[in-house]
Design a protein around this motif. Structure first.
Motif, PDB file in Angstrom:
ATOM      1  N   ASP A 188       0.818  -1.212   0.000  1.00 56.87           N
ATOM      2  CA  ASP A 188       0.000   0.000   0.000  1.00 56.87           C
ATOM      3  C   ASP A 188       0.852   1.263   0.000  1.00 56.87           C
ATOM      4  O   ASP A 188       0.541   2.234  -0.676  1.00 56.87           O
ATOM      5  CB  ASP A 188      -0.879   0.014   1.253  1.00 56.87           C
ATOM      6  CG  ASP A 188      -2.341  -0.045   0.948  1.00 56.87           C
ATOM      7  OD1 ASP A 188      -2.699  -0.347  -0.197  1.00 56.87           O
ATOM      8  OD2 ASP A 188      -3.132   0.222   1.881  1.00 56.87           O
ATOM      9  N   LYS A 189       1.919   1.259   0.785  1.00 56.90           N
ATOM     10  CA  LYS A 189       2.808   2.423   0.894  1.00 56.90           C
ATOM     11  C   LYS A 189       3.802   2.503  -0.264  1.00 56.90           C
ATOM     12  O   LYS A 189       4.441   3.528  -0.452  1.00 56.90           O
ATOM     13  CB  LYS A 189       3.580   2.376   2.213  1.00 56.90           C
ATOM     14  CG  LYS A 189       2.756   2.777   3.412  1.00 56.90           C
ATOM     15  CD  LYS A 189       3.695   3.196   4.525  1.00 56.90           C
ATOM     16  CE  LYS A 189       3.015   3.958   5.592  1.00 56.90           C
ATOM     17  NZ  LYS A 189       2.905   5.376   5.389  1.00 56.90           N
ATOM     18  N   GLY A 190       3.963   1.395  -1.007  1.00 59.25           N
ATOM     19  CA  GLY A 190       4.934   1.379  -2.090  1.00 59.25           C
ATOM     20  C   GLY A 190       6.363   1.236  -1.592  1.00 59.25           C
ATOM     21  O   GLY A 190       7.306   1.657  -2.257  1.00 59.25           O
ATOM     22  N   TRP A 191       6.528   0.665  -0.411  1.00 58.41           N
ATOM     23  CA  TRP A 191       7.851   0.488   0.179  1.00 58.41           C
ATOM     24  C   TRP A 191       8.479  -0.819  -0.306  1.00 58.41           C
ATOM     25  O   TRP A 191       8.543  -1.812   0.403  1.00 58.41           O
ATOM     26  CB  TRP A 191       7.764   0.484   1.695  1.00 58.41           C
ATOM     27  CG  TRP A 191       7.481   1.811   2.311  1.00 58.41           C
ATOM     28  CD1 TRP A 191       7.204   2.985   1.671  1.00 58.41           C
ATOM     29  CD2 TRP A 191       7.452   2.110   3.708  1.00 58.41           C
ATOM     30  NE1 TRP A 191       7.003   3.984   2.574  1.00 58.41           N
ATOM     31  CE2 TRP A 191       7.149   3.479   3.839  1.00 58.41           C
ATOM     32  CE3 TRP A 191       7.646   1.357   4.842  1.00 58.41           C
ATOM     33  CZ2 TRP A 191       7.040   4.105   5.072  1.00 58.41           C
ATOM     34  CZ3 TRP A 191       7.537   1.975   6.079  1.00 58.41           C
ATOM     35  CH2 TRP A 191       7.245   3.335   6.185  1.00 58.41           C
ATOM     36  N   ASN A 192       8.969  -0.819  -1.522  1.00 59.79           N
ATOM     37  CA  ASN A 192       9.523  -2.040  -2.108  1.00 59.79           C
ATOM     38  C   ASN A 192      10.778  -2.539  -1.413  1.00 59.79           C
ATOM     39  O   ASN A 192      11.025  -3.743  -1.361  1.00 59.79           O
ATOM     40  CB  ASN A 192       9.785  -1.858  -3.599  1.00 59.79           C
ATOM     41  CG  ASN A 192       8.521  -1.928  -4.412  1.00 59.79           C
ATOM     42  OD1 ASN A 192       7.469  -2.328  -3.913  1.00 59.79           O
ATOM     43  ND2 ASN A 192       8.586  -1.528  -5.659  1.00 59.79           N
ATOM     44  N   VAL A 211      10.390  -7.488  -6.628  1.00 62.18           N
ATOM     45  CA  VAL A 211      10.555  -6.143  -6.050  1.00 62.18           C
ATOM     46  C   VAL A 211      12.023  -5.725  -5.952  1.00 62.18           C
ATOM     47  O   VAL A 211      12.317  -4.613  -5.523  1.00 62.18           O
ATOM     48  CB  VAL A 211       9.896  -6.027  -4.654  1.00 62.18           C
ATOM     49  CG1 VAL A 211       8.399  -6.199  -4.762  1.00 62.18           C
ATOM     50  CG2 VAL A 211      10.503  -7.000  -3.668  1.00 62.18           C
ATOM     51  N   CYS A 212      12.907  -6.585  -6.357  1.00 64.40           N
ATOM     52  CA  CYS A 212      14.342  -6.323  -6.246  1.00 64.40           C
ATOM     53  C   CYS A 212      14.798  -5.371  -7.356  1.00 64.40           C
ATOM     54  O   CYS A 212      14.511  -5.599  -8.532  1.00 64.40           O
ATOM     55  CB  CYS A 212      15.086  -7.650  -6.348  1.00 64.40           C
ATOM     56  SG  CYS A 212      16.845  -7.538  -6.077  1.00 64.40           S
ATOM     57  N   PRO A 213      15.531  -4.309  -7.001  1.00 65.04           N
ATOM     58  CA  PRO A 213      15.989  -3.367  -8.023  1.00 65.04           C
ATOM     59  C   PRO A 213      17.054  -3.971  -8.958  1.00 65.04           C
ATOM     60  O   PRO A 213      17.176  -3.559 -10.097  1.00 65.04           O
ATOM     61  CB  PRO A 213      16.552  -2.194  -7.233  1.00 65.04           C
ATOM     62  CG  PRO A 213      16.804  -2.709  -5.871  1.00 65.04           C
ATOM     63  CD  PRO A 213      15.893  -3.881  -5.654  1.00 65.04           C
ATOM     64  N   PRO A 257      17.742  -7.725  -9.812  1.00 60.21           N
ATOM     65  CA  PRO A 257      17.492  -9.151  -9.609  1.00 60.21           C
ATOM     66  C   PRO A 257      18.668 -10.059  -9.993  1.00 60.21           C
ATOM     67  O   PRO A 257      18.912 -11.065  -9.341  1.00 60.21           O
ATOM     68  CB  PRO A 257      16.267  -9.443 -10.476  1.00 60.21           C
ATOM     69  CG  PRO A 257      16.046  -8.252 -11.307  1.00 60.21           C
ATOM     70  CD  PRO A 257      16.800  -7.118 -10.723  1.00 60.21           C
ATOM     71  N   VAL A 258      19.409  -9.710 -11.008  1.00 58.92           N
ATOM     72  CA  VAL A 258      20.533 -10.548 -11.422  1.00 58.92           C
ATOM     73  C   VAL A 258      21.612 -10.564 -10.342  1.00 58.92           C
ATOM     74  O   VAL A 258      22.128 -11.627  -9.976  1.00 58.92           O
ATOM     75  CB  VAL A 258      21.113 -10.078 -12.780  1.00 58.92           C
ATOM     76  CG1 VAL A 258      22.374 -10.851 -13.123  1.00 58.92           C
ATOM     77  CG2 VAL A 258      20.074 -10.222 -13.874  1.00 58.92           C
ATOM     78  N   SER A 259      21.924  -9.417  -9.794  1.00 56.04           N
ATOM     79  CA  SER A 259      22.914  -9.340  -8.713  1.00 56.04           C
ATOM     80  C   SER A 259      22.437 -10.106  -7.485  1.00 56.04           C
ATOM     81  O   SER A 259      23.211 -10.816  -6.844  1.00 56.04           O
ATOM     82  CB  SER A 259      23.179  -7.893  -8.324  1.00 56.04           C
ATOM     83  OG  SER A 259      23.732  -7.190  -9.392  1.00 56.04           O
ATOM     84  N   PHE A 260      21.161  -9.974  -7.170  1.00 58.62           N
ATOM     85  CA  PHE A 260      20.609 -10.681  -6.020  1.00 58.62           C
ATOM     86  C   PHE A 260      20.727 -12.186  -6.210  1.00 58.62           C
ATOM     87  O   PHE A 260      21.173 -12.902  -5.312  1.00 58.62           O
ATOM     88  CB  PHE A 260      19.146 -10.293  -5.788  1.00 58.62           C
ATOM     89  CG  PHE A 260      18.472 -11.148  -4.757  1.00 58.62           C
ATOM     90  CD1 PHE A 260      18.714 -10.930  -3.411  1.00 58.62           C
ATOM     91  CD2 PHE A 260      17.636 -12.178  -5.129  1.00 58.62           C
ATOM     92  CE1 PHE A 260      18.121 -11.735  -2.447  1.00 58.62           C
ATOM     93  CE2 PHE A 260      17.039 -12.985  -4.178  1.00 58.62           C
ATOM     94  CZ  PHE A 260      17.277 -12.760  -2.834  1.00 58.62           C
TER      95      PHE A 260
END
Length: 107
Positions: free
Chosen positions: A45-49, A83-85, A87-90
């Motif tokens: 709801d808050k957009g806190w990714n 939600v990961c900015p 994803p490949v690095s993660f």
């Protein structure tokens, strides 16, 4: 700490609008210490990714550590990636962390 105390702290941080402190608190909590579904809904709801990513990473860690099915682990991983900015690095980092992650990736 009790689930009630953690829930009060998280509610306070939501009210204050302090995502960075929220991430810090979530990073030190197991998923059994708060209502994951409720907190996920609030954060969406808050957009806190970034905070949402922390919850999803906690769920992923719990799924791996408890030996849940590959399907459950895959769902948790896909939640994080969504939600990961970076994803490949993660994913690369996850594969390097433990032998369990390598086994899961091969499956």
């Amino acid at each position: 700490l009790s689930k009630a105390i953690v829930s009060k702290v998280l509610a306070m941080l939501l009210k204050e609008g302090d995502e960075s402190r929220m991430i810090s608190v979530l990073g030190h909590c197991d998923i059994c210490m708060y209502d994951v579904d409720e907190m996920t809904a609030y954060l969406k709801d808050k957009g806190w990714n970034n905070a949402l990513q922390t919850i999803y990473q906690n769920s992923l860690t719990a799924a791996i550590n408890s030996g849940q099915s590959v399907g459950r682990i895959e769902k948790a991983l896909l939640d994080v990636i969504a939600v990961c900015p970076e994803p490949v690095s993660f994913c690369s980092k996850m594969l390097k962390e433990t032998p369990k992650h390598k086994t899961i990736a091969r499956e």
